[in-house]
Write a protein that holds these residues in place. Structure first.
Motif, PDB file in Angstrom:
ATOM      1  N   UNK A   1       0.933  -1.119   0.133  1.00 31.55           N
ATOM      2  CA  UNK A   1       0.026  -0.027   0.111  1.00 31.55           C
ATOM      3  C   UNK A   1       0.769   1.484  -0.010  1.00 31.55           C
ATOM      4  N   UNK A   2       1.769   1.460   0.932  1.00 31.46           N
ATOM      5  CA  UNK A   2       2.821   2.414   1.052  1.00 31.46           C
ATOM      6  C   UNK A   2       3.677   2.382  -0.356  1.00 31.46           C
ATOM      7  N   UNK A   3       3.898   1.335  -1.151  1.00 32.26           N
ATOM      8  CA  UNK A   3       4.614   1.471  -2.042  1.00 32.26           C
ATOM      9  C   UNK A   3       4.024   1.882  -3.144  1.00 32.26           C
ATOM     10  N   UNK A   4       2.607   1.681  -3.379  1.00 30.37           N
ATOM     11  CA  UNK A   4       2.035   2.097  -4.577  1.00 30.37           C
ATOM     12  C   UNK A   4       1.197   3.515  -4.158  1.00 30.37           C
ATOM     13  N   UNK A   5       1.033   4.064  -3.058  1.00 31.84           N
ATOM     14  CA  UNK A   5       0.796   5.189  -2.718  1.00 31.84           C
ATOM     15  C   UNK A   5       1.680   6.350  -2.565  1.00 31.84           C
ATOM     16  N   UNK A   6       3.067   5.879  -2.510  1.00 26.42           N
ATOM     17  CA  UNK A   6       3.850   6.963  -2.295  1.00 26.42           C
ATOM     18  C   UNK A   6       4.414   6.676  -0.701  1.00 26.42           C
ATOM     19  N   UNK A   7       5.511   6.759  -0.388  1.00 31.74           N
ATOM     20  CA  UNK A   7       6.084   6.679   0.983  1.00 31.74           C
ATOM     21  C   UNK A   7       6.080   8.055   1.756  1.00 31.74           C
ATOM     22  N   UNK A   8       4.971   8.719   1.703  1.00 34.12           N
ATOM     23  CA  UNK A   8       4.598   9.961   2.753  1.00 34.12           C
ATOM     24  C   UNK A   8       4.114   9.534   3.903  1.00 34.12           C
ATOM     25  N   UNK A   9       4.598  10.107   4.898  1.00 32.31           N
ATOM     26  CA  UNK A   9       4.147   9.917   6.277  1.00 32.31           C
ATOM     27  C   UNK A   9       3.578  10.917   6.977  1.00 32.31           C
TER      28      UNK A   9
END
Length: 55
Positions: free
Chosen positions: A47-55
């Motif tokens: 999920x993080x890989x496909x949506x970008x690693x923004x926190x």
């Protein structure tokens, strides 16, 4: 599909000769719990890989 059946057979054979039944129950429950945790970790990473690693 044959690979899943192979893993199922290995899983069932692993607990064949275990005598205390409550230990077998706890080990089987723990293995399912670990599989769920691993699945959630892989899902969260993808999920993080496909949506970008923004926190």
């Amino acid at each position: 599909m044959g690979t899943l059946l192979h893993f199922k057979n290995l899983y069932l054979e692993a607990f064949d000769d275990c005598k205390p039944e409550f230990v077998v129950f706890l080990l089987k429950g723990y293995s399912v719990f670990c599989a769920l945790m691993l699945g959630m970790a892989v899902y969260a990473f993808l999920y993080r890989a496909f949506t970008g690693f923004e926190f």
